[in-house]
Design an enzyme around this catalytic site. Structure first.
Site, short mmCIF file in Angstrom:
data_model
loop_
_atom_site.label_atom_id
_atom_site.label_comp_id
_atom_site.label_asym_id
_atom_site.label_seq_id
_atom_site.Cartn_x
_atom_site.Cartn_y
_atom_site.Cartn_z
N ARG A 53 0.97 -1.02 0.04
CA ARG A 53 0.10 -0.16 0.05
C ARG A 53 0.98 1.16 0.10
NH1 ARG A 53 -5.31 1.27 3.64
NH2 ARG A 53 -5.99 0.02 1.64
N HIS B 252 -7.17 0.95 -6.68
CA HIS B 252 -7.16 0.05 -5.72
C HIS B 252 -7.83 -1.08 -5.95
CE1 HIS B 252 -7.54 -1.35 -1.57
NE2 HIS B 252 -8.49 -0.55 -1.15
N GLN C 245 -9.77 -4.02 -3.75
CA GLN C 245 -10.82 -3.31 -3.23
C GLN C 245 -12.23 -3.89 -4.76
OE1 GLN C 245 -11.92 -1.66 -0.63
NE2 GLN C 245 -13.92 -2.36 -1.39
N ASP D 23 -17.27 6.98 -1.52
CA ASP D 23 -16.19 7.04 -0.65
C ASP D 23 -15.82 8.41 -0.16
OD1 ASP D 23 -13.50 6.08 0.22
OD2 ASP D 23 -12.51 6.05 -1.53
N CYS E 293 -16.33 1.53 0.13
CA CYS E 293 -14.97 0.39 0.57
C CYS E 293 -14.80 0.82 2.05
CB CYS E 293 -13.81 1.02 -0.45
SG CYS E 293 -13.47 2.76 -0.20
N ARG F 13 -13.70 -8.92 0.82
CA ARG F 13 -12.18 -8.46 0.60
C ARG F 13 -11.43 -9.88 0.86
NH1 ARG F 13 -10.07 -3.46 1.06
NH2 ARG F 13 -7.98 -4.38 0.35
N1 CP Z 1 -11.13 -0.30 1.87
C1 CP Z 1 -9.74 -0.46 2.63
O1 CP Z 1 -8.91 -0.68 1.61
O2 CP Z 1 -9.84 -0.35 3.82
P1 CP Z 1 -8.39 -0.04 4.79
O3 CP Z 1 -7.86 1.28 4.20
O4 CP Z 1 -8.87 -0.12 6.02
O5 CP Z 1 -7.66 -1.15 4.29
N1 NVA Z 2 -9.82 6.83 -1.37
C1 NVA Z 2 -9.58 6.14 0.03
C2 NVA Z 2 -9.72 4.78 0.19
C3 NVA Z 2 -9.46 4.18 1.48
C4 NVA Z 2 -9.47 2.62 1.50
C5 NVA Z 2 -8.07 6.40 0.18
O1 NVA Z 2 -7.27 6.58 -0.77
O2 NVA Z 2 -7.85 6.98 1.28
#
Ligand code: CP
Ligand code: NVA
Length: 305
Positions: free
Chosen positions: A102, A129, A132, A224, A264, A292
């Site tokens: 990530r 993502h 997701q 989101d 998400c 997930r």
């Molecule tokens: N939706 C998602 O990726 O959640 P987290 O940021 O908690 O991993």
């Molecule tokens: N769009 C959000 C998604 C988190 C899972 C972010 O990038 O923070």
């Protein structure tokens, strides 16, 4: 080397196969457990940002399949800061069987993949993502039995989650509409790529400003956060721009009567979604989050066996 960086790297048939495998693994799990398809395999998980779902669902996915996972915190790795990404990739490749990352900059997960000699999975970047999106597709597939022709409408910021959702919809033949404010469009390149895929699959794409127009006929409403991780300094201005894009009871009542509402998570209740909707009869938020686990099991099995 097979990686999982972008749903667009996969043929529609491969994505559908992953969804079918996810359904099978989920059924198996609920009936008592999965076979140890990943026995002895270890997933290294690099996080430059916080996470609940990605961290826990990947860890548990590995455990359910007889494998294990290692959490590597932002402080530990210092990707590209304490150590060059190319070095991190080559060192970790000698220790673990796959790497999930990530990252802030999408280029960083691509660079990891260029240098790693084990599969790399994208656990969210500033661009997309894809894990997701697979859980989202699984949730839609379970509800409607197909993605073909299903009307999916994203309301809010044209962010990483929107990009991957658009791409998985285009690949699997769902129709995708987004309503976002001016100045918060998805990247032009991501839209062009989606249009190319949609021409082949027959998926219809629409890019609107008006959320009310966008949700007419929607079978899925998706939203989101207005401010993604890494954009915190823009939060105040975004909180002024985005309120007309809140997914509330009024907006949901303008969609198809069997609409499901997706997010998400993490949700900012009272901002992009109201409690009434998040906890209401149309909400798919928690089955989506649980998916997930099963979607990622399927991805891991495809990459590691
Ligand atoms: N939706 C998602 O990726 O959640 P987290 O940021 O908690 O991993
Ligand atoms: N769009 C959000 C998604 C988190 C899972 C972010 O990038 O923070």
């Amino acid at each position: 080397m097979k990686h999982f960086l972008d749903v667009l790297d996969y043929a529609s048939e491969d994505l559908q196969e992953m969804l079918d495998l996810a359904v099978k693994l989920k059924t198996q799990w609920k009936a008592g457990g999965n076979p140890p398809l990943l026995r002895g395999k270890v997933l290294g998980m690099i996080f430059q940002k916080p996470s609940l779902r990605t961290r826990v669902s990947f860890d548990m996915a590995m455990r359910h399949l007889g494998g294990d996972a290692l959490y590597l915190s932002p402080a530990e790795i210092g990707l590209g800061k304490r150590e060059a990404i190319s070095d991190v990739a080559r060192v970790l490749s000698g220790y673990v069987d796959a790497i999930m990352a990530r990252v802030f900059e999408h280029e960083h997960v691509l660079e990891l993949a260029r240098w790693a000699s084990v599969p790399v999975l994208n656990g969210l970047s500033d661009y997309n993502h894809p894990c997701q999106a697979m859980a989202d597709a699984l949730t839609i597939y379970e509800k409607f039995g197909t993605l073909k022709g299903i009307q999916v409408t994203f309301v809010g910021d044209g962010n990483n989650v929107a990009v991957s959702l658009m791409h998985v919809c285009a690949k699997l033949g769902a129709n995708f509409t987004i309503a976002n404010p001016e100045g918060y469009d998805m990247p032009t390149k991501a839209i062009e790529l989606a249009k190319e895929v949609a021409r082949e699959t027959g998926s219809q794409l629409a890019f609107l400003r008006d959320p009310h127009q966008a949700v007419k006929g929607a079978q899925v409403i998706y939203t989101d956060t207005w401010t993604s991780m890494g954009q915190e300094e823009e939060a105040q201005i975004r909180e002024k721009v985005f309120p007309p894009y809140q997914v509330n009871q009024q907006l949901v009542s303008e969609a198809d009567q069997d609409v499901i509402v997706m997010h998400c998570l993490p949700a900012h209740r009272g901002q992009e979604i109201t409690d009434e909707v998040a906890d209401g009869p149309h909400s798919a938020l928690f089955s989506q989050a649980h998916n997930r686990l099963h979607a990622q099991k399927a991805i891991l099995v495809k990459l590691l066996t």
